[in-house]
Design an enzyme around this catalytic site. Structure first.
Site, PDB file in Angstrom:
ATOM      1  N   GLU A 167       0.849  -1.188   0.000  1.00 41.19           N
ATOM      2  CA  GLU A 167       0.000   0.000   0.000  1.00 41.19           C
ATOM      3  C   GLU A 167       0.888   1.242   0.000  1.00 41.19           C
ATOM      4  OE1 GLU A 167      -2.593   0.761   3.372  1.00 41.19           O
ATOM      5  OE2 GLU A 167      -4.111   1.600   2.069  1.00 41.19           O
ATOM      6  N   GLY A 301       3.664   2.153  10.500  1.00 46.21           N
ATOM      7  CA  GLY A 301       4.119   1.290  11.589  1.00 46.21           C
ATOM      8  C   GLY A 301       3.596  -0.120  11.442  1.00 46.21           C
ATOM      9  N   HIS A 337      -6.433  -1.681  15.485  1.00 44.81           N
ATOM     10  CA  HIS A 337      -6.546  -0.897  14.250  1.00 44.81           C
ATOM     11  C   HIS A 337      -6.436  -1.814  13.026  1.00 44.81           C
ATOM     12  CE1 HIS A 337      -5.753   2.826  11.814  1.00 44.81           C
ATOM     13  NE2 HIS A 337      -5.208   1.915  11.016  1.00 44.81           N
ATOM     14  N   GLU A 338      -5.372  -2.611  12.981  1.00 41.67           N
ATOM     15  CA  GLU A 338      -5.149  -3.434  11.787  1.00 41.67           C
ATOM     16  C   GLU A 338      -6.217  -4.520  11.654  1.00 41.67           C
ATOM     17  OE1 GLU A 338      -3.194  -2.174   9.777  1.00 41.67           O
ATOM     18  OE2 GLU A 338      -2.153  -0.852  11.175  1.00 41.67           O
ATOM     19  N   GLU A 360      -9.075   4.395   6.895  1.00 35.72           N
ATOM     20  CA  GLU A 360      -8.235   4.862   8.002  1.00 35.72           C
ATOM     21  C   GLU A 360      -9.013   5.550   9.116  1.00 35.72           C
ATOM     22  OE1 GLU A 360      -5.640   3.593   8.294  1.00 35.72           O
ATOM     23  OE2 GLU A 360      -5.014   3.004   6.290  1.00 35.72           O
TER      24      GLU A 360
HETATM   25 ZN   LIG Z   1      -4.899   1.912   9.004  1.00 38.56          ZN
END
Ligand SMILES: [Zn+2]
Length: 889
Positions: A167, A301, A337-338, A360
């Site tokens: 990405e 990250g 989050h992921e 996001e």
């Molecule tokens: Zn993300």
């Protein structure tokens, strides 16, 4: 900007069954291409399956590959155009699926457009085809495409692992492909790796065999997914696993790190069933791995590859030698989050990068929601307010952009990963969830996921789903906040007590840091859901016109935006602000922090003097919520930096913070206590670092003592406080101290601890030592992905020095940064500066190095510095006057 009209529930490729064979004819599929969608490829063909076989040569940093692509030609053509970057394509043949002779193509590469054009001897008619390509490519040393990370293994020997990062647009560095998110396809991956290595991909291995001394691993076919989500890793790994919600969850790390992966593994297992329930569609893949990599990136990250998340070690390993309590909490948050992306992003994908925020903003919102659910004692609701403040910092400048933005180039796609997409996205979703009610909102999300799974969607699809679940009027509010840039300003008129209620008039305008006059003359308008309380029940109205009359039950202190879900600034009357300051200790933590931030933002931008902002900041009770205290200390420290050169004012701030919070630090103690509340464990390092910066004698004595002990024994400082105590020493280091930290950094093998120590070398206030850190960054010693962080650390203390150094060594420094992070790196280095002299330096850099369409990050840095430097004289004189009028003790 408004996005083009949307074909509801019929984005491209909706007719293909997930994971199944495409039964549609080419004619039917042509109808599924959404012509309003941006693309950098001619819409002549649609892929539906890739079969990739490749062999990495890790030591030579190259790989060989071949790919067979099943595709439909939807328009007669003599050429096919695919994305390819830094690939050498050696053969290309096309045959019809029905049989018949193959056509050999001539290949033309366009490096700037990142395309390979396959030109055939004659025209190809519409129909189903198979394209076979053989090619070779590069293994990069920064995180783009297939890349290598070098580290010292358990036995202190040099080792190298391989990973992929695709990405936004780097799958094309791995395989010639239709590398845009709406070209969803299924993938078969076969990798030939050294026999003693572990290979990981999105799906479990289906078969393994030995072939010519190598291990050939064939992975199961993926479901329909976008090319940017494909993943591969190989190395000397170990994998720890657990069962959760009928799936296998795993953490893959460099061998020897299994114990450090348990915290992440437990988080993964805890979150999966919660998300299965929330999204209403169970996680569809047979397994979910999170793969740790020993390195860093200036761009990201962690990455949500479907079924195989990638996370740099510092955000996945709970290392007792170095991980702080805040770092440990981040491991959970990053995992949350992921994992949210496994649905929002992977199962349902934005059709184009314009809607990146759907990925996001949503994952950022969900990480906070999951953390609030499992760890309310970490006070994530205050982080949510912090996220809003981060977004507003950017959104108050002229160079901001709407949440739904226009992306036309690869570089613009890379730049789209900013705090507007993440934090404003999160804040707007929080506001909309509050507006809809959590049950209606969740029901809408379930409908949205069910309607668009394995497909692509646009922002308006989400609003339709939530409205259909019962959130009436949501689309109007949502559209205003996602298609317009900027921040509403709600000005509160003087309030009156009428029949047991508070009558007040709200006036709506626009808040701006750097264009107050212009936006006052022609403000944008929003439908703003405004909540208010005055001691009785909370009321909510949606302001639509310039003024709104409000009757709030109760005649107590008037609070606008209780709970802090609203995305707007509130300008109170001085009387109302004074009443809030007087009631401050009784308010909820999130309201305390929201009020402080709101008042300071208005003061710093000149909507009101500094005095109301400073009054509220100083009203913060020292024994209040740990996280609010932490953030309030941060605000004092920000003011301390603005007063640079005014010794009396800086001493007054330092004295105020020390006097108010020194006692709390002494109660907490200088060492962690077993079983203590999480808030204590995160507040302690903040107080040590800040009081250390102000050279509090007790903190300095303890820092010096611990440093001497650490030089003799690396375990003399508890791991969770190591970077904090060493940070106090590093900031004030002399050459001998710097040298000792340097030799310890060199000798350390743990990847997370080692990079933390190198970063400390960049934290010195001393300019000569800062220069030595910059020189060190250009050597091979810190490691290819560590050096850029060292330069960033120097720029945190010495922005001009860091920027001048980078400009003098630009081509060398660029090799230390991933391609996707390069254009934003300079903005990051300028982040701590309020020096107007830097503006022409940044502008000249942009002109010389960036295409005009790609200069947005620099424009933001310039706008911020211009605003900050213009307000600084007023802020300094008003703050100094306030401090003199409010002596402590
Ligand atoms: Zn993300």
């Amino acid at each position: 900007m408004k996005i083009a009209a949307v074909l509801l529930a019929s984005a491209a490729l909706t007719l293909i069954a997930p994971g199944g064979v495409n039964a549609q004819t080419a004619a039917a599929r042509a109808d599924t291409v959404d012509p309003s969608l941006p693309t950098q490829l001619p819409r002549t063909a649609i892929p539906h399956h890739y079969a990739i076989t490749f062999t990495p040569h890790a030591q030579r940093l190259t790989f060989d590959g071949k790919v067979g692509i099943d595709l439909d030609v939807i328009k007669a053509t003599r050429e096919l155009v695919l994305n390819a970057a830094d690939l050498k394509i050696t053969t290309a043949t096309l045959r019809t699926v029905a049989g018949g002779t193959s056509l050999t193509a001539r290949v033309s590469i366009d490096g700037d457009a990142q395309t390979a054009t396959f030109i055939f001897p004659r025209s190809i008619t519409r129909g189903a085809y198979h394209l076979d390509l053989t090619y070779s490519g590069k293994i990069n040393t920064q995180a783009n495409g297939l890349f290598a990370l070098d580290y010292k293994n358990k036995e202190s020997k040099a080792a190298r692992s391989l990973f992929t990062q695709f990405e936004a647009a780097d799958a094309r560095r791995f395989v010639p492909s239709f590398d845009e998110p709406d070209y969803k396809a299924t993938f078969d991956l076969i990798a030939r790796v050294p026999a003693n290595e572990m290979a990981v991909s999105n799906m479990p291995a289906a078969a393994t065999r030995n072939i010519g001394g190598l291990k050939e691993v064939r992975f199961e076919t993926t479901p329909m997914m976008s090319s940017y989500l494909l993943f591969f890793a190989s190395g000397d790994f170990e994998r720890v696993t657990k069962r959760a919600a009928g799936r296998e969850v795993g953490i893959v790390t460099s061998r020897g790190n299994g114990a450090k992966a348990q915290f992440a593994l437990n988080a993964e297992a805890q979150i999966l069933p919660y998300y299965n329930d929330y999204f209403g569609t169970p996680y569809p893949l047979p397994k979910l791995d999170n793969v740790g990599g020993p390195g860093q990136s200036q761009f990201f990250g962690a990455m949500e590859n479907w079924g195989a998340i990638f996370t740099f070690d510092y955000a996945i390993l709970d290392d007792p030698a170095i991980t702080t309590e805040a770092g440990r909490q981040d491991i959970f948050v990053v995992e949350a989050h992921e994992m949210a992306h496994q649905w929002f992003g992977d199962l349902v994908t934005m059709a184009w990068w314009d809607d990146l925020w759907l990925n996001e903003g949503f994952a950022s919102w969900m990480e906070t929601k999951a953390t609030q659910h499992f760890h309310p004692d970490w006070e994530p609701d205050i982080d949510r307010v912090g996220s809003r403040e981060g977004a507003m910092g950017l959104d108050s400048l002229n160079s901001t952009h709407p949440v739904v933005q226009q992306v036309r180039t690869v570089e613009q796609a890379n730049q789209a990963f900013d705090s507007i997409a993440y934090s404003k996205g999160e804040s707007v979703i929080s506001m909309l969830e509050d507006f809809a009610g959590p049950d209606v909102w969740r029901d809408g999300i379930r409908r949205y996921i069910a309607a668009h799974k394995y497909q692509n969607s646009r922002t308006t699809d989400l609003w339709s789903a939530v409205e259909s679940a019962g959130a009436r009027g949501l689309t109007t509010v949502a559209t205003d906040f996602t298609t317009q840039p900027g921040i509403p300003l709600i000005t509160v008129g003087s309030s009156q007590c009428v029949n047991g209620g508070t009558a007040v008039t709200l006036t709506q305008a626009q808040f701006s840091a750097d264009r107050k006059q212009q936006v006052a003359a022609r403000p944008l308008a929003w439908h703003v859901p405004v909540k208010a309380s005055a001691g009785g029940a909370t009321v909510q109205v949606v302001t639509a016109g310039p003024t709104t009359q409000l009757l709030v039950p109760g005649c107590g202190v008037l609070l606008i935006n209780p709970g802090q879900y609203g995305y707007y600034r509130t300008l109170y009357t001085p009387q109302q602000e004074a009443a809030l300051a007087a009631r401050f200790p009784q308010l909820a933590g999130m309201d305390q922090y929201g009020l402080i931030s709101n008042a300071l933002a208005l003061s710093l931008a000149g909507y009101q003097p500094m005095q109301p902002g400073l009054d509220l900041l100083s009203a913060m009770p020292p024994h209040g919520s740990a996280k609010v205290v932490q953030r309030a200390v941060g605000r004092w420290d920000d003011l301390y930096d603005r007063m640079e050169g005014d010794k009396a004012a800086q001493a007054a701030i330092a004295g105020r913070v020390t006097r108010s919070l020194g006692p709390r630090l002494r109660e907490l103690g200088f060492q962690p206590k077993p079983g203590e509340p999480a808030g204590d464990a995160t507040l302690r390092p903040t107080l040590i670092a800040t009081l250390g910066k102000y050279r509090d004698p007790q903190v300095m004595t303890e820092a010096t003592r611990l440093f001497a002990a650490w030089l003799k024994d690396p375990n003399a400082i508890p791991g969770s406080l190591k970077s904090t105590w060493l940070g106090v020493i590093a900031r004030n280091a002399d050459a001998a101290t710097w040298d000792s930290i340097h030799s310890r950094a060199e000798a350390t093998t743990g990847t997370v601890e080692r990079s933390s120590l190198y970063q400390l070398l960049g934290r010195s206030k001393d300019e000569a030592l800062a220069r030595r850190a910059l020189e060190l960054a250009l050597t091979s010693e810190p490691g290819k992905t560590v050096s850029a962080g060292l330069i960033t650390a120097v720029a945190g203390q010495h922005p001009r020095l860091g920027i001048d150094f980078v400009l003098a060594h630009l081509s060398q420094v660029n090799q230390l940064i991933d391609i996707s992070g390069r254009s934003s790196f300079m903005q990051r280095l300028a982040g701590a500066s309020r020096d107007a002299a830097l503006i022409p330096v940044l502008e000249n850099y942009a002109k010389a190095n960036l295409a005009e369409s790609d200069r947005k990050p620099i424009q933001r840095a310039v706008d911020r510095i211009r605003f900050e430097s213009s307000q600084l004289p007023r802020i300094r004189s008003e703050t100094a006057a306030w401090l003199a009028a409010h002596p402590v003790g």
